[in-house]
Design an enzyme around this catalytic site. Structure first.
Site, PDB file in Angstrom:
ATOM      1  N   GLY A  77       0.794  -1.227   0.000  1.00 13.04           N
ATOM      2  CA  GLY A  77       0.000   0.000   0.000  1.00 13.04           C
ATOM      3  C   GLY A  77       0.822   1.270   0.000  1.00 13.04           C
ATOM      4  N   ASP A  97      10.393  -7.241  -1.114  1.00 10.75           N
ATOM      5  CA  ASP A  97       9.107  -7.775  -0.646  1.00 10.75           C
ATOM      6  C   ASP A  97       9.075  -9.267  -0.956  1.00 10.75           C
ATOM      7  OD1 ASP A  97       6.266  -8.395  -0.291  1.00 10.75           O
ATOM      8  OD2 ASP A  97       5.943  -6.230  -0.378  1.00 10.75           O
ATOM      9  N   SER A 138      -7.286  -9.042  -2.535  1.00 12.25           N
ATOM     10  CA  SER A 138      -7.601  -8.054  -1.500  1.00 12.25           C
ATOM     11  C   SER A 138      -6.600  -6.903  -1.482  1.00 12.25           C
ATOM     12  CB  SER A 138      -7.636  -8.724  -0.118  1.00 12.25           C
ATOM     13  OG  SER A 138      -6.362  -9.270   0.200  1.00 12.25           O
ATOM     14  N   GLN A 170      -7.338  -3.101  -3.692  1.00 14.78           N
ATOM     15  CA  GLN A 170      -8.108  -1.961  -3.205  1.00 14.78           C
ATOM     16  C   GLN A 170      -7.201  -0.770  -2.894  1.00 14.78           C
ATOM     17  OE1 GLN A 170      -7.736  -1.754   0.462  1.00 14.78           O
ATOM     18  NE2 GLN A 170      -9.521  -0.596   1.195  1.00 14.78           N
ATOM     19  N   LYS A 181       5.018  -9.929  -5.829  1.00 18.78           N
ATOM     20  CA  LYS A 181       4.786  -8.493  -5.867  1.00 18.78           C
ATOM     21  C   LYS A 181       5.930  -7.742  -6.540  1.00 18.78           C
ATOM     22  CE  LYS A 181       1.588  -7.813  -2.017  1.00 18.78           C
ATOM     23  NZ  LYS A 181       1.348  -7.165  -0.716  1.00 18.78           N
ATOM     24  N   CYS A 216      15.728   8.939  15.771  1.00 23.72           N
ATOM     25  CA  CYS A 216      15.558   7.696  15.033  1.00 23.72           C
ATOM     26  C   CYS A 216      14.162   7.165  15.326  1.00 23.72           C
ATOM     27  CB  CYS A 216      16.639   6.673  15.401  1.00 23.72           C
ATOM     28  SG  CYS A 216      16.419   5.905  17.038  1.00 23.72           S
ATOM     29  N   CYS A 271      -3.292  -3.892   8.742  1.00 20.06           N
ATOM     30  CA  CYS A 271      -4.446  -3.615   7.870  1.00 20.06           C
ATOM     31  C   CYS A 271      -5.358  -4.817   7.711  1.00 20.06           C
ATOM     32  CB  CYS A 271      -3.948  -3.154   6.496  1.00 20.06           C
ATOM     33  SG  CYS A 271      -3.162  -1.533   6.517  1.00 20.06           S
ATOM     34  N   CYS A 294      19.610   5.295  19.508  1.00 17.67           N
ATOM     35  CA  CYS A 294      20.604   6.305  19.140  1.00 17.67           C
ATOM     36  C   CYS A 294      21.042   7.183  20.300  1.00 17.67           C
ATOM     37  CB  CYS A 294      20.059   7.190  18.019  1.00 17.67           C
ATOM     38  SG  CYS A 294      18.679   8.272  18.520  1.00 17.67           S
TER      39      CYS A 294
END
Length: 387
Positions: free
Chosen positions: A157, A178, A185, A188, A202, A291, A308, A368
């Site tokens: 997304g 990825d 799904s 969308q 992907k 950071c 999600c 950090c």
């Protein structure tokens, strides 16, 4: 020349310029200096409108007519009106301007020290035309983008709109990381992918779409899950890293690697109707820039931060946040503007409200801070798994 001057047209076509110049008219390009870097119409001399408006222009005093050209014809008309107000009677604006000149295939001369290089062939000149017109980008900035390398973690997304706009902008090398495959799904909100790509990797689907948009790019798709053993190898050599992942373990790994490799990190996150964006640059600005762990010292529980798939998300929201991430990345690559370093931008899509929160470097940050100790990437993965 008197005969030409007495009937001198207020406007002329690009095809008429050569005859007017041959008859004695002076030819000026009133675009700005950064636009002259694209080249000048052959025979034209640079005379930026800003200089002309400031009365700092040295015009010929021989009374010969003037022919003015700009990008499309509007500024040259304004310049012509300005000159007529100063008593120059015979002045013409070239209809359609530089765009018409170039489209007609008429010759170009060098625009000076920052003139177009061989990297800008006809395709690049047309493709990046609107960038080349910007003083803050121009030819030098576009070349910088074309030589840049951005790693996008996640082709979902957030990664979809971010990668699309970076590809359109001409970022020379995009690395997409990825390990997932396209599901129906996803469609969308994950605009890199199409229905025909359902079931495919992907990174393969994304690479095809990005190269269809801009075949000048190099797009490397890495079908792998970012992990302790590969995170540095995947991010090393990047100019900017964009994190579009959807889990805290990956975010903490990316953040740690960016600190260790001194890379600016553009983070984004979405949930339901809200999103947030920030730039973390502690690797290059230790003690001054925060950071990711200055914001989240430890990952929240699953109930506090559902993904999600569990909570849902308004499909357009990742597009908005991903475009903001791409904007921040381009600013960092070009060295322009004020990046979101030390600032967290939050978006409420239902109320359409943007809110900015100050985010300072935490001296006690476990990532950090002054006494922070890096125990390796495997320790981070173990730490996240225990929460």
């Amino acid at each position: 020349m008197q005969g030409v001057a007495s009937a001198f047209p207020p406007e002329c076509e690009v095809a008429e310029v050569a005859a007017l110049v041959a008859a004695g008219a002076h030819f000026y390009d009133v675009r700005e200096a950064e636009e002259h870097a694209l080249g000048l119409p052959d025979g034209a001399r640079p005379l930026p409108l800003s200089t002309l408006e400031g009365s700092g222009a040295a015009l010929p005093v021989d009374g010969a007519p003037l022919v003015l050209i700009c990008a499309r014809g509007q500024r040259s008309q304004r310049a012509a009106a300005l000159l007529r107000g100063r008593g120059v009677v015979d002045v013409a604006s070239v209809r359609g301007g530089f765009d018409a000149w170039r489209s007609a295939g008429f010759p170009l001369a060098s625009g000076g020290a920052s003139a177009v290089t061989p990297a800008f062939d006809a395709d690049a000149l047309a493709r990046y035309d609107r960038h080349l017109r910007l003083a803050q980008v121009g030819a030098a900035g576009q070349q910088r983008l074309m030589a840049s390398r951005v790693v996008v973690v996640g082709a979902g997304g957030l990664g979809s709109p971010a990668a699309f706009y970076l590809a359109a902008a001409g970022v020379g090398t995009l690395v997409l990381v990825d390990d997932d495959r396209v599901e129906r799904s996803n469609l969308q909100r994950q605009i890199l992918h199409t229905d025909a790509a359902v079931g495919s990797a992907k990174v393969v689907s994304a690479r095809e779409r990005l190269l269809a948009l801009n075949p000048r790019l190099r797009v490397d798709g890495v079908q792998a899950r970012l992990a302790p053993e590969n995170v540095e190898a995947l991010l090393r050599g990047a100019d900017v890293v964009i994190d579009g992942s959807d889990n805290f373990a990956t975010r903490y790994l990316v953040d740690a690697a960016c600190r260790e490799l001194a890379l600016p990190l553009v983070c984004g996150a979405v949930e339901r109707f809200t999103g947030q964006v920030s730039v973390f640059d502690a690797g290059r600005q230790r003690g001054r820039a925060p950071c990711y762990r200055c914001l989240f010292p430890e990952p929240p529980g699953a109930d506090a931060a559902p993904n999600c798939a569990e909570a849902g998300v308004l499909g357009v929201l990742p597009g908005l946040i991903g475009m903001l991430q791409a904007t921040e990345a381009l600013k960092l690559l070009l060295g322009i503007g004020d990046p979101l370093v030390g600032r967290l931008l939050t978006v409420d899509a239902l109320g359409m409200r943007f809110r900015e929160l100050a985010l300072e470097a935490d001296p006690d940050c476990p990532g950090c801070g002054t006494h922070a100790v890096f125990d390796g990437y495997a320790a981070i993965e173990t730490f996240c798994a225990s929460r």
